[in-house]
Design a protein around this motif. Structure first.
Motif, PDB file in Angstrom:
ATOM      1  N   ILE A 128       0.810  -1.211   0.000  1.00 36.94           N
ATOM      2  CA  ILE A 128       0.000   0.000   0.000  1.00 36.94           C
ATOM      3  C   ILE A 128       0.852   1.273   0.000  1.00 36.94           C
ATOM      4  N   GLY A 129       1.960   1.292   0.735  1.00 30.50           N
ATOM      5  CA  GLY A 129       2.776   2.506   0.808  1.00 30.50           C
ATOM      6  C   GLY A 129       3.259   2.980  -0.548  1.00 30.50           C
ATOM      7  N   PRO A 130       3.988   2.140  -1.292  1.00 26.57           N
ATOM      8  CA  PRO A 130       4.445   2.557  -2.623  1.00 26.57           C
ATOM      9  C   PRO A 130       3.298   2.853  -3.589  1.00 26.57           C
ATOM     10  N   THR A 131       2.196   2.134  -3.433  1.00 29.41           N
ATOM     11  CA  THR A 131       1.047   2.372  -4.322  1.00 29.41           C
ATOM     12  C   THR A 131       0.518   3.785  -4.151  1.00 29.41           C
ATOM     13  N   VAL A 132       0.358   4.214  -2.890  1.00 25.39           N
ATOM     14  CA  VAL A 132      -0.110   5.575  -2.623  1.00 25.39           C
ATOM     15  C   VAL A 132       0.918   6.594  -3.111  1.00 25.39           C
TER      16      VAL A 132
ATOM     17  N   GLN B 190       1.625   9.983 -10.087  1.00 23.53           N
ATOM     18  CA  GLN B 190       2.498   9.854 -11.251  1.00 23.53           C
ATOM     19  C   GLN B 190       2.015   8.743 -12.179  1.00 23.53           C
ATOM     20  N   ASP B 191       1.709   7.575 -11.594  1.00 24.32           N
ATOM     21  CA  ASP B 191       1.289   6.438 -12.416  1.00 24.32           C
ATOM     22  C   ASP B 191      -0.021   6.719 -13.141  1.00 24.32           C
ATOM     23  N   SER B 192      -0.974   7.317 -12.448  1.00 28.32           N
ATOM     24  CA  SER B 192      -2.270   7.574 -13.072  1.00 28.32           C
ATOM     25  C   SER B 192      -2.193   8.693 -14.106  1.00 28.32           C
ATOM     26  N   SER B 193      -1.136   9.505 -14.049  1.00 32.01           N
ATOM     27  CA  SER B 193      -0.956  10.562 -15.042  1.00 32.01           C
ATOM     28  C   SER B 193      -0.489  10.017 -16.381  1.00 32.01           C
ATOM     29  N   ILE B 194       0.194   8.878 -16.371  1.00 34.45           N
ATOM     30  CA  ILE B 194       0.748   8.330 -17.607  1.00 34.45           C
ATOM     31  C   ILE B 194       0.016   7.075 -18.059  1.00 34.45           C
TER      32      ILE B 194
END
Length: 436
Positions: free
Chosen positions: A197-201, A206-210
């Motif tokens: 969960i930590g890295p996902t948050v 950034q991830d959802s932007s690309i």
């Protein structure tokens, strides 16, 4: 046109009502007859879609009107991508209606039982940093107003009426037809994975932007998230799905039947909620899928729940999520359902939760057999410092004064509404609480 099959409760069962009249108009004339009935009797009229709101938006003791007999495609233009649908058309029907024109909706949520009118009137949305909710797709409306007139509204005609009515909570007029901006048909390549969960948050913005469409589910107080990432691919890309038997086992047997049993057990014995959430957090991710967009965006949701969803300015997402995570630990919450995190582009729809700002949505759920209020109210209070706007169709405890502070065009909306329906034919006590 009277019909006793009109819904008189929400899908979740949280709200029930007993209207004096139940109407299912088959055409515009019968819609106007229903409006006249309400106006002359001085009782409120509310239009009911799929009943998937978790608030009493559609509840009335006056006239309940369903547009289920007023459905279908009016016009589609493959060149411009503009599509006109009758207000009662259900979302799950749209893909098939548009297929002959090689068009599709730009984005969808994970439930498709709503009517298109209900979806735009409550601010239904999907996920994707470049995509707005349904109301942001609207390019024109045909409305039946409380005075019995029928008007066409668009950015070039009746502009203020258009701006208010494309997300109007059903208080501006009855949506007879809606024109949407659609896109060439496409498929989605979906990958689901279980992540810390930590890295996902930390990487979500950034991830959802690309990524075309990304969301994640987090079962409170676990260390894992299920991340769903969908990439748009050409319509000619070969389909890839599990064997039909495998899919039925995953979606219906495990995803619905077994999940419902686990939730029922935790509702009776609350101590079971933690092991249920731990188990689900490990098994929630599904197989790799490539298919038509509507088949990938949506999933069967047969286990009923209550829901509250809050729109946060995207740049405040991490601190808002951490505030919730800390609160859940401090309160030692025991819930089986996950928190769902999605993203949407800013839009200019007056009452949109994404008005004027890049937005991340945090949606909390509670099994329908459990007392949802205290948990969902805790979520509301925890997110309030982050300028959180409530989804109009999901549970919240805000009124006019709170909402006016959150929506810059709130007073403009109220002025247009008052002009369109000065006698309050389309208002109920609940809506007066929201709007004044």
């Amino acid at each position: 046109m009277r019909n006793t099959s009109v819904l008189t409760s929400t899908w979740s069962g949280a709200h029930r009502w007993a209207p004096r009249h139940l109407l299912v108009p088959r055409d515009e004339g019968e819609v106007l007859t229903g409006i006249a009935l309400a106006r002359d009797a001085r009782i409120p009229l509310r239009v009911i879609g799929g009943g998937h709101s978790f608030t009493p938006l559609a509840a009335t003791d006056g006239v309940a009107m369903s547009l289920d007999a007023h459905q279908g495609l009016v016009h589609a233009d493959p060149v411009t991508g503009l599509v006109t649908l009758r207000g009662g058309t259900r979302l799950w029907e749209i893909a098939e209606l548009l297929a002959p024109y090689a068009l599709a909706l730009p984005v969808m949520g994970d439930i498709d039982r709503q009517s298109i009118a209900g979806a735009i009137q409550t601010g239904t949305h999907g996920t994707g940093a470049r995509f707005t909710g349904f109301s942001g797709m609207v390019r024109g409306l045909r409305l039946a107003l409380a005075d019995g007139s029928v008007v066409e509204a668009s950015p070039d005609r009746e502009r203020d009426l258009f701006e208010a009515a494309r997300l109007g909570l059903g208080t501006i007029g009855v949506v007879l037809e809606v024109t949407l901006a659609c896109v060439p048909v496409y498929r989605l390549d979906l990958v689901e994975s279980t992540e810390e969960i930590g890295p996902t948050v930390g990487s979500f913005l950034q991830d959802s932007s690309i990524t075309d469409h990304q969301e994640f589910f987090w079962f409170p107080r676990t260390r894992r998230a299920t991340v769903r990432t969908s990439r748009r691919v050409a319509q000619g890309t070969p389909r890839q799905r599990p064997h039909r038997v495998t899919e039925v086992i995953q979606q219906e047997v495990l995803g619905n039947a077994a999940w419902d049993l686990m939730c029922r057990g935790a509702a009776v014995i609350p101590g079971l909620s933690r092991p249920a959430a731990e188990l689900a957090s490990r098994l929630f991710a599904g197989p790799h899928v490539v298919d038509d967009s509507a088949s990938v965006f949506t999933a069967p949701r047969r286990v009923r729940f209550q829901e509250s969803e809050w729109a946060i300015p995207a740049h405040r997402f991490e601190e808002a999520f951490e505030a919730l995570r800390t609160r859940f630990e401090d309160e030692r919450v025991r819930v089986t359902f996950p928190l769902e995190v999605r993203r949407a582009a800013a839009d200019d729809v007056w009452l949109s939760t994404a008005y004027g700002r890049d937005t991340v949505y945090l949606a909390a759920h509670r099994y329908h057999r459990e007392e949802a209020g205290p948990f969902l109210l805790m979520v509301q209070r925890t997110l309030a410092p982050f300028a959180a706007r409530p989804h109009w169709g999901k549970k919240h405890w805000l009124g006019r004064r709170d909402l006016a502070a959150l929506y810059p065009r709130f007073e403009d909306f109220r002025a247009v509404r008052a002009a369109a329906d000065p006698d309050g034919v389309l208002l109920t006590g609940y809506l007066r609480h929201l709007l004044g």
